[in-house]
Design an enzyme around this catalytic site. Structure first.
Site, mmCIF file in Angstrom:
data_model
loop_
_atom_site.group_PDB
_atom_site.id
_atom_site.type_symbol
_atom_site.label_atom_id
_atom_site.label_comp_id
_atom_site.label_asym_id
_atom_site.label_seq_id
_atom_site.Cartn_x
_atom_site.Cartn_y
_atom_site.Cartn_z
ATOM 1 N N CYS A 2 0.826 -1.191 0.000
ATOM 2 C CA CYS A 2 0.000 0.000 0.000
ATOM 3 C C CYS A 2 0.867 1.250 0.000
ATOM 4 O O CYS A 2 2.083 1.191 -0.175
ATOM 5 C CB CYS A 2 -0.905 0.012 1.231
ATOM 6 S SG CYS A 2 -1.813 -1.527 1.494
ATOM 7 N N ASP A 99 -2.697 -9.277 8.041
ATOM 8 C CA ASP A 99 -1.525 -8.966 8.864
ATOM 9 C C ASP A 99 -1.600 -7.603 9.540
ATOM 10 O O ASP A 99 -0.929 -7.376 10.545
ATOM 11 C CB ASP A 99 -0.234 -9.072 8.036
ATOM 12 C CG ASP A 99 -0.278 -8.249 6.756
ATOM 13 O OD1 ASP A 99 -1.346 -7.674 6.429
ATOM 14 O OD2 ASP A 99 0.748 -8.205 6.052
#
EC number: 6.3.5.4
Length: 639
Positions: A2, A99
């Site tokens: 990201c 995660d």
């Protein structure tokens, strides 16, 4: 994978939502699948998401159940399932399956002791709304970037510098960005800005393996939580070392394949990428998608070797040729993806190959890092040879210097050899392998820079002993001189060159096309283990990565790794002797960079002329001039 951004203005000064939205817009390429913003008074967080794991439940910013903690996270943590079990036993009730929440829970549970537990790559921010405290953390090897600027009593941060520049806007809040002359000098010396500097005086990078804490008042605190340690382990036979190497590569690659989308790989045909692809083939349930870059008609084209390995491993193999005219056309786009000037040798190939791979997969595994931890670079072996021959060359220095001063003659090949010999002699005269590292990774020599730089710029930036100065800057800490010569060079490659150049171009080139690039060799747990390996298992005569080669051989056909590996690079000498030079010259002559006050125009023209005539190989510095010119125009709109 990201992109993150944020601004903690402090002092109760509100963060405009529009500013965070603008910053997020600049990194949509890093996360085209989703986005989110969180404003908490004088704190703003922004996120763009590329969905890889937990496709439906990974929206960020993500919050703890009680609302106290918030996280924005860029990267992947591959051991999160194991950590998650431990955190569930502690009492954390998970609302998602990925995660990100695991990292947040780990920090709430263990504080800064959480970071060494995370196996993966990350640049992240965690906000404690109760204590009004912001934490930034970066993975041990610096795979993922974190830039920050301390201005106006607050801190702004982001995955790319462009997020920081976007924060200034019509709200009347502005941040300063002044070109750092030291960063410019870094660039023309090394092809990149040496970290933690950036091209802007006000912007720095959080060093790899570090965490930054900043509360509602006072200065930020930066702490190191991981560092490479060269502690050789005794008692293992050669066979045992090779078996351990095979196990570590196989298991680490398997963990890096964790994803809810298809995972492919870059394949060059060398031992590094072949080891990764061979490991993937052993664990995958379908043919591995492998992507290869070729340079038709040049001496560094390795397509045939990659084809043979891909066929042996049963891969779905896709190749992409790169011609000089194509590279020239894409130079501005490649540079635009980097935010600051970048002349990394593989920036164009990585960008171009990532564009191809992104049409087929969202994740690729790469072989970066193997040379650093297993002693695979030729420059490492050259430095060792230079150290051994130093006393002899010092006796011959008067004669050799006279040969240097003679006019260029004897043809292109002889002139290139003489240029390389002069660099080797300079390396031999240096004091240790930290200095030889800086000398060996420079893209221009001190005598070239003396002619190239404007006199004032040269006087301000170039010292009489540049490599000695750099050694003190980066390796002046206690115990650095105690390492053996090979370990010195490896430490420098691992901590200075890799995050500033190699990982930087991998991150920018891949993320420009919304592609996640993973680097199994740079799992810090694998690095910790590899640095315990004795020297003769890394370097055997002139052969680097000895144990790795032996470990991978059973997975490939006989002789697969015998061919000379040239690395992921551009054929500068050949291309700049042909039509590619016209692209570089046009970038320079039509750019405002030619009037920036850093380089002498007549000296630049002389470099082009000498290279074309075969008097010297100036391919690397000419490429750097072209990329700096692109950056200058993109940044200042000089035209």
């Amino acid at each position: 994978m990201c992109g993150i951004t944020g601004w903690y203005r402090r002092g109760g000064r509100p963060v405009p939502r529009e500013a965070i939205a603008r910053a997020c817009e600049t990194i949509v390429h890093r996360g085209p699948d989703d986005g989110g913003i969180h404003i908490d008074g004088d704190l703003g967080l922004g996120h763009r998401r590329l969905s890889i794991v937990d496709l439906e439940g990974g929206h960020q910013p993500m919050f703890s159940a009680d609302g106290r903690w918030a996280i924005v996270f860029n990267g992947e943590v591959y051991n999160f399932p194991e950590l998650r079990e431990e955190l569930v036993a502690w009492g954390w009730k998970f609302a998602t399956h990925g995660d990100t929440e695991t990292i947040l829970a780990a920090y709430v549970r263990w504080g800064d002791e959480a970071w060494p537990k995370l196996e993966g790559m990350y640049g992240l921010a965690i906000w404690d709304a109760k204590e009004r405290r912001l934490v930034l953390a970066r993975d041990p090897l610096g795979i993922k970037p974190v830039y920050y600027t301390l201005q106006q009593g607050g801190i702004a941060f982001g995955s790319e510098i462009r997020t920081l520049r976007a924060l200034s806007g019509p709200e009347g809040i502005g941040l300063d960005f002044t070109v750092d002359e030291r960063g410019v000098h870094d660039f023309f010396m090394f092809g990149h800005v040496q970290k933690p500097r950036s091209i802007w005086r006000e912007v720095r990078t959080l060093p790899p393996g570090h965490v930054l804490h900043i509360g509602p008042d006072g200065d930020p605190e930066i702490r190191q939580f991981w560092r490479p340690r060269f502690e050789v382990r005794q008692g293992l036979s050669e066979t045992e070392w090779i078996e351990e190497t095979r196990h570590w590569v196989s298991e680490t690659t398997k963990r890096h394949m964790l994803a809810d989308v298809t995972v492919g790989a870059f394949l060059s045909g060398g031992v590094d990428s072949s080891a990764i692809v061979a490991s993937m083939a052993r664990h995958a349930t379908a043919p591995v998608k492998a992507f290869t870059m070729g340079f038709p008609g040049t001496s560094i084209d390795e397509t045939e070797a990659a084809v043979r390995i891909a066929r042996h491993l049963g891969c779905e193999h896709i190749t992409l040729p790169l011609e000089p005219q194509d590279a020239g056309i894409m130079l501005p786009e490649v540079q635009r993806s980097h935010d600051e000037p970048c002349a990394a040798t593989a920036a164009v190939p990585v960008w171009h190959l990532s564009k191809l791979a992104a049409e087929h997969v969202k994740v690729v595994l790469c072989g970066e890092g193997s040379d650093e931890i297993f002693a695979g670079y030729k420059r490492q072996r050259t430095a060792l040879a230079a150290a051994r021959t130093g006393p002899f060359l010092r006796m011959l220095e008067p004669v050799l210097s006279a040969i240097d001063r003679a006019p260029g003659m004897g043809g292109k090949r002889l002139n290139y050899l003489r240029q390389n010999a002069r660099r080797f002699r300079q390396s031999a005269m240096l004091e240790n392998n930290y200095q030889r590292f800086f000398q060996g990774t420079q893209i221009s020599t001190p005598w070239v820079r003396e002619e190239l730089y404007e006199p004032g710029f040269h006087a301000r930036q170039e010292s009489d002993h540049p490599f000695d100065d750099l050694e003190r800057e980066y390796f002046g800490f206690s115990g650095a001189r105690d390492l053996d010569p090979l370990a010195q060079f490896m430490l420098a490659d691992l901590t200075v060159h890799m995050p500033a150049s190699l990982l930087n171009r991998t991150d920018r080139g891949s993320m420009a096309h919304s592609l996640e690039a993973r680097v199994p060799f740079l799992s810090h747990k694998l690095v910790d283990w590899a640095l315990t390996m004795p020297r003769n298992m890394k370097l055997r005569g002139k052969v680097g990565k000895y144990a790795l080669r032996k470990a991978v051989e059973p997975w490939l056909f006989p002789g697969a790794l015998d061919e000379r590996k040239l690395g992921f690079q551009l054929p500068f000498a050949e291309w700049f002797s042909g039509g590619f030079a016209s692209f570089a010259r046009e970038a320079w002559t039509s750019s405002g960079a030619s009037k920036s006050g850093y380089l002498r125009q007549d000296a630049v023209e002389k470099l082009f002329a000498e290279h074309a005539a075969g008097l010297a190989n100036h391919g690397r510095i000419l490429y750097a001039i072209a990329m700096f010119s692109c950056w200058w125009d993109q940044t200042f709109d000089a035209r």
